[in-house]
Design a protein around this motif. Sequence first.
Motif, mmCIF file in Angstrom:
data_model
loop_
_atom_site.group_PDB
_atom_site.id
_atom_site.type_symbol
_atom_site.label_atom_id
_atom_site.label_comp_id
_atom_site.label_asym_id
_atom_site.label_seq_id
_atom_site.Cartn_x
_atom_site.Cartn_y
_atom_site.Cartn_z
ATOM 1 N N UNK A 71 -0.457 7.776 9.548
ATOM 2 C CA UNK A 71 -1.353 7.117 9.517
ATOM 3 C C UNK A 71 -2.456 7.004 10.262
ATOM 4 N N UNK A 72 -2.224 6.910 11.131
ATOM 5 C CA UNK A 72 -3.408 6.976 12.182
ATOM 6 C C UNK A 72 -4.098 8.035 12.865
ATOM 7 N N UNK A 73 -3.707 9.193 12.491
ATOM 8 C CA UNK A 73 -4.513 10.326 12.567
ATOM 9 C C UNK A 73 -5.673 10.006 11.462
ATOM 10 N N UNK A 74 -5.153 8.868 10.668
ATOM 11 C CA UNK A 74 -6.535 8.757 9.393
ATOM 12 C C UNK A 74 -7.124 7.758 9.419
ATOM 13 N N UNK A 92 -4.400 8.934 -1.958
ATOM 14 C CA UNK A 92 -5.536 8.481 -1.771
ATOM 15 C C UNK A 92 -5.413 6.817 -2.843
ATOM 16 N N UNK A 93 -4.921 6.504 -4.018
ATOM 17 C CA UNK A 93 -4.398 6.181 -4.728
ATOM 18 C C UNK A 93 -4.114 4.978 -3.997
ATOM 19 N N UNK A 94 -3.306 4.716 -2.695
ATOM 20 C CA UNK A 94 -2.630 3.876 -2.267
ATOM 21 C C UNK A 94 -3.170 3.125 -1.247
ATOM 22 N N UNK A 95 -4.263 3.710 -1.106
ATOM 23 C CA UNK A 95 -4.725 4.041 0.305
ATOM 24 C C UNK A 95 -5.100 2.000 1.099
ATOM 25 N N UNK A 112 0.926 -0.911 -0.063
ATOM 26 C CA UNK A 112 -0.156 0.097 0.216
ATOM 27 C C UNK A 112 0.695 1.296 0.183
ATOM 28 N N UNK A 113 1.345 1.876 -1.387
ATOM 29 C CA UNK A 113 2.107 2.756 -1.720
ATOM 30 C C UNK A 113 1.469 4.306 -0.812
ATOM 31 N N UNK A 114 0.198 4.198 0.324
ATOM 32 C CA UNK A 114 -0.224 5.053 1.005
ATOM 33 C C UNK A 114 -0.153 6.793 1.745
#
Length: 219
Positions: free
Chosen positions: A203-206, A173-176, A141-143
């Motif tokens: 990452x955590x806050x999202x 958004x493309x890698x989430x 996941x290249x988030x």
Amino acid sequence: MGKQVLDLLLPSVCAGCGTPGAACCAECLAGFSRPEPVPRGPTAGLAPVYALARYRDHARRLVLAYKERGRRDLAPPLGGALAAVLPELPPARPDRHGTWWLVPVPSRRSASRVRGGPHLTRLARACATALAARGHGAAVAPALRLAAGARDAVGLDRARRAANLAGRLRLDPRGLPPRSTPVVLLDDVVTTGVTAAACGRALVTSGFPVVLVLTLTAV
């Protein structure tokens, strides 16, 4: 030109010690088989951090060869080393379907161009391939991405590294992965821990819990 012909003309040598025969010889690769916890420092409260080796000697040469000197043939053995230890590290866990989600730390676009693409994404894909070969579900996941303006962090102290990332680390958004998916953050070198901490917070806050930070080496 076929790979066998290339191997005859330019035989592989270990990037760690120079031994002919493979990109990373068995002895050098064994140096990545003993993961140790890294003092959390600025990553405290996010997730445990484990490194497969200290950033010195053969391990350092291998990481530099892969990252800066075009040795893309090191991705499979180094990714395999990550995959060999990941399922055994507490409290790492896959999602409820048994899939391990791997999030690579992002690189600056200029650095990626020089390195022939995002080297940590390539490493994560090699890790996912090795996990699949061991019977585990795995996905990359290249988030995360770095916005323009981020400098090379080499030589920066902790405060300057934090300032360098401030406002420049974004979710892509493309890698989430799916929301609430537990993820493993992958890196090649942990120096001050600032980059890992910033990525973890983003990452955590999202809504994406980081269960582990796994790196090839730590300073």
